[in-house]
Design an enzyme around this catalytic site. Structure first.
Site, PDB file in Angstrom:
ATOM      1  N   ALA A  26       0.818  -1.216   0.000  1.00  0.00           N
ATOM      2  CA  ALA A  26       0.000   0.000   0.000  1.00  0.00           C
ATOM      3  C   ALA A  26       0.851   1.266   0.000  1.00  0.00           C
ATOM      4  O   ALA A  26       0.330   2.367   0.099  1.00  0.00           O
ATOM      5  CB  ALA A  26      -0.934   0.000   1.211  1.00  0.00           C
ATOM      6  N   GLY A  27       2.173   1.112  -0.088  1.00  0.00           N
ATOM      7  CA  GLY A  27       3.031   2.292  -0.043  1.00  0.00           C
ATOM      8  C   GLY A  27       3.193   2.829   1.363  1.00  0.00           C
ATOM      9  O   GLY A  27       3.536   3.992   1.564  1.00  0.00           O
ATOM     10  N   SER A  59       5.166   1.228   3.657  1.00  0.00           N
ATOM     11  CA  SER A  59       6.431   0.690   4.175  1.00  0.00           C
ATOM     12  C   SER A  59       6.274  -0.501   5.092  1.00  0.00           C
ATOM     13  O   SER A  59       6.900  -0.581   6.157  1.00  0.00           O
ATOM     14  CB  SER A  59       7.243   1.788   4.882  1.00  0.00           C
ATOM     15  N   SER A  60       5.467  -1.456   4.665  1.00  0.00           N
ATOM     16  CA  SER A  60       5.394  -2.707   5.419  1.00  0.00           C
ATOM     17  C   SER A  60       6.772  -3.360   5.464  1.00  0.00           C
ATOM     18  O   SER A  60       7.122  -4.012   6.453  1.00  0.00           O
ATOM     19  CB  SER A  60       4.373  -3.650   4.790  1.00  0.00           C
ATOM     20  N   ASP A  92      12.198   5.252   4.415  1.00  0.00           N
ATOM     21  CA  ASP A  92      11.251   4.377   5.106  1.00  0.00           C
ATOM     22  C   ASP A  92      11.867   3.810   6.376  1.00  0.00           C
ATOM     23  O   ASP A  92      11.226   3.763   7.431  1.00  0.00           O
ATOM     24  CB  ASP A  92      10.816   3.229   4.196  1.00  0.00           C
TER      25      ASP A  92
HETATM   26  C1  GLA Z   1       9.730   4.084  -1.561  1.00  0.00           C
HETATM   27  C2  GLA Z   1      11.192   3.919  -1.180  1.00  0.00           C
HETATM   28  C3  GLA Z   1      11.726   5.166  -0.480  1.00  0.00           C
HETATM   29  C4  GLA Z   1      11.413   6.425  -1.289  1.00  0.00           C
HETATM   30  C5  GLA Z   1       9.954   6.441  -1.718  1.00  0.00           C
HETATM   31  C6  GLA Z   1       9.665   7.579  -2.646  1.00  0.00           C
HETATM   32  O1  GLA Z   1       8.949   4.185  -0.415  1.00  0.00           O
HETATM   33  O2  GLA Z   1      11.347   2.813  -0.333  1.00  0.00           O
HETATM   34  O3  GLA Z   1      13.113   5.029  -0.264  1.00  0.00           O
HETATM   35  O4  GLA Z   1      12.275   6.528  -2.384  1.00  0.00           O
HETATM   36  O5  GLA Z   1       9.569   5.246  -2.354  1.00  0.00           O
HETATM   37  O6  GLA Z   1       9.790   8.791  -1.997  1.00  0.00           O
END
Ligand code: GLA
Length: 401
Positions: A142-143, A145-146, A191
């Site tokens: 889901a973006g 950062s799991s 992240d």
């Molecule tokens: C992902 C990557 C991060 C960052 C974002 C975009 O989450 O893991 O390091 O580059 O995309 O901002």
């Protein structure tokens, strides 16, 4: 203890037959602003969220590392001294274990290597085999950062058990090494830093060149504001395709400008950049350069006028990702537009793009109205129903039991 803690502990006991030595957890994150700036040595402003991954961990005497997850049918077991054969550094080859297992095993590998290299001031590392049982309520793909949450929980646990003595920033670097070299996703460090260093009610203003951080209070609740996550459920992976291409375009742009990274290009340099490079490379560069400036502006506005005044910067960030960096998808644009039309102060996609989630800054009492509007817009476009929920800035990685 939350249901996720219970799930990790129960899985550990089913696997090993006795209680774990401890429970460690680390959160997912939302990025308020500063996208694709981290690997350009730039600025980001994320915060850790309440959704967490928990690792129940205990030592083993046979030198093996075994990982299990409530998401997977089978545990994966590897001898500690064979981890380096699993993850030959930066070959670009797919990991020889299922991808989910490459996160915790990659952390074990990177941390063992760092301890061998003498990291951890004044301590003597004591590597041993371990059992690691993982449970999580961070939505996957889901973006949010799991993956950094798995890395953060595992790194914190092993750092304690192995007495490697690394600080949170060093553990974030271990997580990024796992991500880059064990999983093969060419991501930056945002992240992992957010998951390690999160604090309640604050965003983390991170300089990705120096890795220095400043906490910036959000004061959203006091201002009657909330942050709504709109998970489109469009899945993405950064180990393939578009993410790496964008990163390569940024490196190309920096080389053309004769600088080490796009951090060293300012808004005033953009006219010269446009003369020197092709249109696509220029637009990628323009996104990163203007996004860095928007992060600095957002920090200034938050400090001077509060969260209620940052909406326009969020909207400008989304437009730049949609038009210049070209990492949005129709579902993300629909979520952003519908939220704004329903009265959100600002909205933008968050994370790497190509799917995942957008966020909206809303008046707390408008949550239902904005959510209903976004649901209706998705239904009208024939998209699958999005998953909508609010988040609050939360604590980073820690030992919980
Ligand atoms: C992902 C990557 C991060 C960052 C974002 C975009 O989450 O893991 O390091 O580059 O995309 O901002």
């Amino acid at each position: 203890m939350s249901a996720v803690h219970d799930a990790a502990k129960t899985l550990f006991i089913a696997l090993v037959g006795h209680d774990p030595e401890g429970l460690w957890s680390a959160p997912g994150r939302v990025n308020l602003i500063g996208e694709h700036t981290d690997y350009n040595d730039g600025f980001v402003l994320p915060f850790a969220i309440g959704h967490r991954t928990v690792a129940a961990v205990g030592p083993r005497s046979d030198g093996k590392v075994r990982v299990a997850s409530t998401f997977a049918d089978e545990p994966v077991e590897v001898a500690l001294d064979e981890l380096s054969t699993l993850f030959p550094t930066a070959t670009g080859a797919a990991p020889a274990v299922p991808e989910w297992a490459a996160y915790p095993l990659g952390v074990a590998w990177a941390l063992a290597a760092a301890s061998g290299a003498g990291a951890g001031a004044g301590t003597r590392a004591q590597l041993s085999g371990v059992d690691i049982a993982i449970a999580s309520d961070v939505p996957v793909g889901a973006g949010l950062s799991s993956s950094a949450a798995i890395e953060g929980a595992t790194a914190s646990a092993l750092n304690d058990l192995w007495r490697t003595g690394l600080d949170k920033t060093a553990l974030a670097r271990i997580g990024r090494t796992a991500e880059n070299e064990a999983v093969g996703a060419p991501t930056g460090i945002m992240d992992q830093m957010s998951s390690m260093l999160g604090e309640p009610d604050a965003a983390i203003f991170l300089d990705c060149r120096s890795l220095q951080t400043q906490l910036v209070p959000l004061g959203a609740a006091e201002a009657g504001l909330a942050i709504l996550v709109m998970d489109t459920r469009v899945k993405h992976a950064h180990s393939t395709g578009g993410y790496g291409e964008r990163r390569a375009a940024c490196e190309r742009g920096a080389a053309i400008m004769g600088v080490p990274s796009l951090r060293d290009v300012s808004v005033d340099d953009l006219q010269r950049a446009e003369e020197l490079m092709d249109d696509v490379t220029f637009r990628r560069v323009r996104h990163v350069v203007t996004e860095n400036q928007r992060v600095l502006d957002t920090v200034g506005v938050l400090r001077e006028r509060g969260a209620g005044a940052i909406g326009d910067l969020l909207v400008a960030s989304h437009a730049s990702m949609r038009d210049d960096f070209e990492i949005s998808v129709p579902e993300l644009d629909t979520a952003v537009e519908a939220a704004l039309a329903a009265g959100a102060l600002g909205a933008r996609m968050t994370g790497g793009g190509f799917g995942g989630a957008a966020i909206a800054l809303i008046s707390a009492d408008a949550e239902k109205a904005v959510s209903d509007a976004v649901q209706a817009a998705f239904a009208a476009s024939g998209f699958a129903a999005p998953h909508l929920f609010t988040v609050t800035p939360s604590a980073g990685a820690q030992r919980d039991a």
